[in-house]
Enzyme design. Structure first.
Site, PDB file in Angstrom:
ATOM      1  CB  CYS A   1       3.195   7.398   3.151  1.00 61.08           C
ATOM      2  SG  CYS A   1       3.770   6.181   4.323  1.00 61.08           S
TER       3      CYS A   1
ATOM      4  CB  CYS B   1       7.910  -5.158   8.283  1.00 55.35           C
ATOM      5  SG  CYS B   1       9.167  -4.242   9.211  1.00 55.35           S
TER       6      CYS B   1
ATOM      7  CD  GLU C   1      -2.848  -1.157   2.420  1.00 55.49           C
ATOM      8  OE1 GLU C   1      -4.045  -1.386   2.216  1.00 55.49           O
ATOM      9  OE2 GLU C   1      -2.381  -0.974   3.553  1.00 55.49           O
TER      10      GLU C   1
ATOM     11  CB  CYS D   1       3.854  -1.648  13.675  1.00 50.15           C
ATOM     12  SG  CYS D   1       3.769  -1.223  11.935  1.00 50.15           S
TER      13      CYS D   1
ATOM     14  CB  CYS E   1       7.380  -2.303  15.952  1.00 50.28           C
ATOM     15  SG  CYS E   1       8.997  -1.746  15.399  1.00 50.28           S
TER      16      CYS E   1
HETATM   17  N1  SAH Z   1      10.128   0.791   9.553  1.00 50.16           N
HETATM   18  C1  SAH Z   1      10.242   2.218   9.496  1.00 50.16           C
HETATM   19  C2  SAH Z   1       9.260   2.793   8.555  1.00 50.16           C
HETATM   20  C3  SAH Z   1       7.806   2.684   8.988  1.00 50.16           C
HETATM   21  S1  SAH Z   1       7.361   4.285   9.425  1.00 50.16           S
HETATM   22  C4  SAH Z   1      10.194   2.788  10.883  1.00 50.16           C
HETATM   23  O1  SAH Z   1      10.003   2.021  11.811  1.00 50.16           O
HETATM   24  O2  SAH Z   1      10.422   3.968  11.064  1.00 50.16           O
HETATM   25  C5  SAH Z   1       5.912   4.137  10.192  1.00 50.16           C
HETATM   26  C6  SAH Z   1       5.862   4.987  11.449  1.00 50.16           C
HETATM   27  O3  SAH Z   1       4.603   4.770  12.039  1.00 50.16           O
HETATM   28  C7  SAH Z   1       6.914   4.554  12.455  1.00 50.16           C
HETATM   29  O4  SAH Z   1       7.357   5.610  13.239  1.00 50.16           O
HETATM   30  C8  SAH Z   1       6.098   3.585  13.263  1.00 50.16           C
HETATM   31  O5  SAH Z   1       6.700   3.350  14.490  1.00 50.16           O
HETATM   32  C9  SAH Z   1       4.787   4.303  13.349  1.00 50.16           C
HETATM   33  N2  SAH Z   1       3.655   3.452  13.690  1.00 50.16           N
HETATM   34  C10 SAH Z   1       3.572   2.113  13.598  1.00 50.16           C
HETATM   35  N3  SAH Z   1       2.383   1.683  14.045  1.00 50.16           N
HETATM   36  C11 SAH Z   1       1.690   2.781  14.429  1.00 50.16           C
HETATM   37  C12 SAH Z   1       0.382   2.982  14.951  1.00 50.16           C
HETATM   38  N4  SAH Z   1      -0.473   1.973  15.128  1.00 50.16           N
HETATM   39  N5  SAH Z   1       0.016   4.253  15.226  1.00 50.16           N
HETATM   40  C13 SAH Z   1       0.835   5.278  14.997  1.00 50.16           C
HETATM   41  N6  SAH Z   1       2.076   5.144  14.474  1.00 50.16           N
HETATM   42  C14 SAH Z   1       2.490   3.904  14.214  1.00 50.16           C
END
Ligand code: SAH
Length: 340
Positions: A102, A109, A89, A116, A113
């Site tokens: 974006c 991935c 996406e 996420c 985390c």
């Molecule tokens: N892998 C990279 C790129 C993904 S960026 C990274 O970790 O930075 C996506 C951003 O959204 C990251 O800062 C991630 O931590 C954040 N994110 C992930 N899940 C989220 C959620 N449910 N609500 C808000 N932000 C979230």
């Protein structure tokens, strides 16, 4: 066959030189692909037919298919189907300063985390450079407008696909490529230290964002497994080194998770951790998902957290919220069609 959109200008120059041709042919091809947006070799009328036939044998002019579009006010989420049937996406956001896209960097991935959605599917594969470039081309075609900003914050960890990422940035930044200014390009990482070190040597002045999300190892270990490999005592010095080498300000992304990392004490600890660095903190209200238990911090505590950082003289902003209705918000993207 390999996609022509995988190729940087330097790689195409080398290709033509190896064929005994002049290297400026590469610029001509770039200009057809990215300035004029042709989708067949026949249209490249200033390049001789024989040569085009050879290029055509070596590289395809392919595309990524848009298979679904969901809109919610200023946000538009695109689902793409890739050549092997996988899906990713991308999310387009209209801002007052332009529109930003974006893009995803991997199918699935591996960073795991806990908060996420994207990480609930393990990495299937890296996206090719072309598959990142083509997300932009497909959407620009769909909206009939240019995209002004690109953030690599979709599905995947860009620094776990480093080489393709670097080529992607070089193609979209090239004046005869998509010609996006380097300051309009942002890469976000969960903190893969050796790649932050490598990125400090990257010549283009792109923005770096770090998903920090915790002020100490104890909390970060609970929510971001990568912290066990690159804990804060490694991550922070590497970011300091990056700032020193590039002279650029970095962004720390910090999702506020209720009763996990959102206390007043966490705000003070965060200020202490990053004090003196050329940085700012972007506070992100958590986007809840059906499958994950974390809760969003209420707006009173978000404001308290913000105020504490301000009083501690930390530059801080609150992320404007986008697209949660269509699951297009941060952390809600998935790489599986059935689930989206
Ligand atoms: N892998 C990279 C790129 C993904 S960026 C990274 O970790 O930075 C996506 C951003 O959204 C990251 O800062 C991630 O931590 C954040 N994110 C992930 N899940 C989220 C959620 N449910 N609500 C808000 N932000 C979230």
């Amino acid at each position: 066959m390999e996609s022509i959109y995988n190729k940087t200008i330097e790689e195409l120059e080398e290709y033509f030189i190896n064929k005994g041709e002049k290297k400026f042919k590469a610029l001509q091809v770039f200009s057809w692909l990215y300035e004029k947006r042709v989708t067949s070799y026949q249209e490249m009328t200033n390049i001789k037919k024989d040569l085009l036939k050879e290029v055509e044998k070596d590289f395809s002019i392919d595309s990524v298919a848009i298979v679904n579009v969901e809109r919610d006010k200023d946000v538009c989420k695109y689902l793409f189907k890739l050549k092997d049937g996988e899906h990713v996406e991308a999310v387009l956001m209209n801002h007052d300063y332009g529109n930003s896209l974006c893009v995803s960097s991997q199918v699935g991935c591996n960073m795991g985390c806990k908060f996420c959605e994207s990480g609930r599917r393990k990495k299937v594969r890296n996206l090719e450079t072309s598959e990142m470039v083509l997300q932009i081309l497909a959407i620009e075609k769909d909206i009939g407008k240019r995209i002004s900003h690109v953030v690599v914050m979709g599905i995947g960890e860009p620094f776990d696909n480093y080489e393709n990422l670097i080529k992607f940035i070089s193609i979209i930044n090239h004046p005869k490529g998509i010609a996006l200014g380097s300051r309009h390009i942002t890469v976000s990482t969960c903190g893969i230290v050796p790649k932050i070190d490598a990125f400090s040597h990257f010549p283009l002045q792109v923005n770096l964002a770090i998903s920090l999300h915790a002020p100490n190892n104890e909390i970060r270990n609970q929510i971001m497994p990568i912290n066990k490999v690159y804990p804060l005592e490694k991550l922070i010095p590497s970011i300091k080194n990056y700032i020193q080498k590039t002279n650029r300000r970095v962004t720390f992304e910090y999702i506020l998770l209720k009763n996990v990392n959102d206390s007043d004490a966490c705000a003070h600890a965060l200020a202490h951790l990053i004090r003196g660095m050329n940085c700012y903190v972007n506070l992100i209200p958590y986007n809840e998902t059906n499958n994950i238990d974390f809760k969003r911090t209420n707006s009173i505590q978000i404001n308290r957290f913000y105020d504490i950082l301000k009083k501690e003289n930390i530059n801080v902003t609150k992320r404007r919220e986008f697209g949660s209705k269509i699951s297009a918000a941060c952390g809600q993207l998935r790489s599986k069609k059935e689930e989206s």
